[in-house]
Design an enzyme around this catalytic site. Structure first.
Site, PDB file in Angstrom:
ATOM      1  N   GLY A   1       0.493  -1.364   0.037  1.00 28.04           N
ATOM      2  CA  GLY A   1      -0.151   0.182  -0.018  1.00 28.04           C
ATOM      3  C   GLY A   1       0.825   1.000   0.080  1.00 28.04           C
ATOM      4  CB  SER A   2       4.372   2.260  -0.840  1.00 27.25           C
ATOM      5  OG  SER A   2       4.373   1.899  -2.098  1.00 27.25           O
ATOM      6  CG  ASN A   3       1.807   3.096  -5.803  1.00 30.04           C
ATOM      7  OD1 ASN A   3       2.175   4.236  -6.433  1.00 30.04           O
ATOM      8  ND2 ASN A   3       2.225   2.133  -6.224  1.00 30.04           N
TER       9      ASN A   3
ATOM     10  CG  MET B   1      -0.809  -8.032  -6.697  1.00 30.09           C
ATOM     11  SD  MET B   1      -0.338  -7.055  -8.155  1.00 30.09           S
ATOM     12  CE  MET B   1       1.543  -7.285  -8.044  1.00 30.09           C
TER      13      MET B   1
ATOM     14  CG  HIS C   1       2.269  -2.485 -15.323  1.00 30.11           C
ATOM     15  ND1 HIS C   1       1.731  -3.595 -14.642  1.00 30.11           N
ATOM     16  CD2 HIS C   1       3.398  -2.600 -15.996  1.00 30.11           C
ATOM     17  CE1 HIS C   1       2.772  -4.626 -15.065  1.00 30.11           C
ATOM     18  NE2 HIS C   1       3.611  -3.982 -15.978  1.00 30.11           N
TER      19      HIS C   1
ATOM     20  CG  LEU D   1      -2.094  -8.535 -18.356  1.00 28.38           C
ATOM     21  CD1 LEU D   1      -2.602  -8.385 -17.201  1.00 28.38           C
ATOM     22  CD2 LEU D   1      -1.079  -9.601 -18.640  1.00 28.38           C
TER      23      LEU D   1
HETATM   24  C1  GAR Z   1       3.814  -1.152  -7.347  1.00 30.25           C
HETATM   25  O1  GAR Z   1       5.108  -1.252  -7.864  1.00 30.25           O
HETATM   26  C2  GAR Z   1       2.777  -1.482  -8.318  1.00 30.25           C
HETATM   27  O2  GAR Z   1       3.139  -0.794  -9.587  1.00 30.25           O
HETATM   28  C3  GAR Z   1       3.082  -2.796  -8.649  1.00 30.25           C
HETATM   29  O3  GAR Z   1       2.775  -3.458  -7.476  1.00 30.25           O
HETATM   30  C4  GAR Z   1       3.667  -2.545  -6.459  1.00 30.25           C
HETATM   31  C5  GAR Z   1       2.543  -2.278  -5.365  1.00 30.25           C
HETATM   32  O4  GAR Z   1       3.284  -1.517  -4.406  1.00 30.25           O
HETATM   33  N1  GAR Z   1       1.714  -3.051  -9.383  1.00 30.25           N
HETATM   34  C6  GAR Z   1       1.731  -4.188 -10.354  1.00 30.25           C
HETATM   35  O5  GAR Z   1       2.620  -4.897 -10.515  1.00 30.25           O
HETATM   36  C7  GAR Z   1       0.601  -4.441 -11.037  1.00 30.25           C
HETATM   37  N2  GAR Z   1       0.698  -5.238 -12.238  1.00 30.25           N
HETATM   38  P1  GAR Z   1       2.329  -0.737  -3.143  1.00 30.25           P
HETATM   39  O6  GAR Z   1       1.351  -2.007  -2.469  1.00 30.25           O
HETATM   40  O7  GAR Z   1       3.305  -0.352  -2.146  1.00 30.25           O
HETATM   41  O8  GAR Z   1       1.809   0.294  -3.912  1.00 30.25           O
END
Ligand code: GAR
Length: 222
Positions: free
Chosen positions: A34-36, A112, A131, A166
């Site tokens: 969840g950093s985003n 995911m 992504h 996708l």
């Molecule tokens: C992020 O790097 C995002 O771009 C990636 O998962 C990570 C989630 O980080 N997403 C994918 O690969 C989707 N195909 P977060 O949970 O810290 O936000």
């Protein structure tokens, strides 16, 4: 223009109609760290993003994203995939929860699971995703590993609208980073993530301000 991209334009118009001070209601789906989500919450708190996170939903009971949401005083719900008879029922349950929170824009932040037509049709053109690659290169899982294995010299991240494919919907914003010779998957992922945390709030801000227009595959920023 497909129904789904018309939806994106409609979201932008709705946000624009809400005026400069209008706050777009976001529903964040996250499976992990969840950093985003955190970057989005911080951008809102800092006044850089005219939106509010109405709810965070996760398919994982122990997702750190749920904890971050609760700490920020945001509704956080685990929706159990095992408790539903198949993907379509699960997708409908997710959409129902988001609608219960009057969500206007769905934000996939490290979610995911593939979303099927039942979900896409519930939020036509109103789902965004980040992504960790410069799409259309390296869609799917382990994008950073794919980039290293291919040997590209530039990597990055992409914010795009979600369509039925996708990682294939119209691209809103991208940011590039160099790939260094001593990079491993972790160091490259960290460099990309720094850009993700800047790019995602920025893309959502543009949508919230009604400045994003989708024409076919192309997204124009007004
Ligand atoms: C992020 O790097 C995002 O771009 C990636 O998962 C990570 C989630 O980080 N997403 C994918 O690969 C989707 N195909 P977060 O949970 O810290 O936000």
């Amino acid at each position: 223009m497909s129904t789904r991209t018309e939806g994106a334009a409609a979201t932008a118009r709705a946000a624009a109609a809400a005026g400069g001070g209008g706050r777009l209601r976001l529903g964040v789906l996250a499976s992990g760290r969840g950093s985003n989500l955190q970057a989005i919450l911080e951008a809102i708190a800092a006044g850089r993003l005219p939106a509010e996170v109405a709810a965070v939903l996760s398919d994982k009971a122990d997702a750190k994203a749920l904890e971050r949401a609760r700490q920020a005083g945001v509704a956080a719900e685990f929706v159990d995939p095992q408790a539903h008879a198949g993907r379509e029922a699960f997708d409908r349950a997710l959409a129902e929860r988001l609608n219960a929170h009057a969500v206007q824009l769905v934000v996939l932040a490290g979610y995911m699971r593939i979303l099927g037509p039942a979900f896409l049709d519930a939020f036509p053109g109103r789902i965004v995703h980040i992504h960790p690659s410069l799409l259309p290169a390296f869609p799917g899982l382990h994008a950073q590993r794919q980039a290293l294995e291919y040997g590209v010299k530039v990597a990055g991240c992409t914010v795009h609208f979600v369509d039925e494919g996708l990682d294939s919907g119209p691209i809103i914003l991208q940011a590039a980073v160099p790939v260094l010779e001593d990079d491993d998957e972790d160091s490259l992922a960290a460099r990309i993530l720094e850009q993700e945390h800047r790019l995602y709030p920025e893309a959502i801000r543009l949508i919230a301000e009604g400045r994003v227009e989708v024409q076919g595959r192309r997204v124009y920023i007004k």
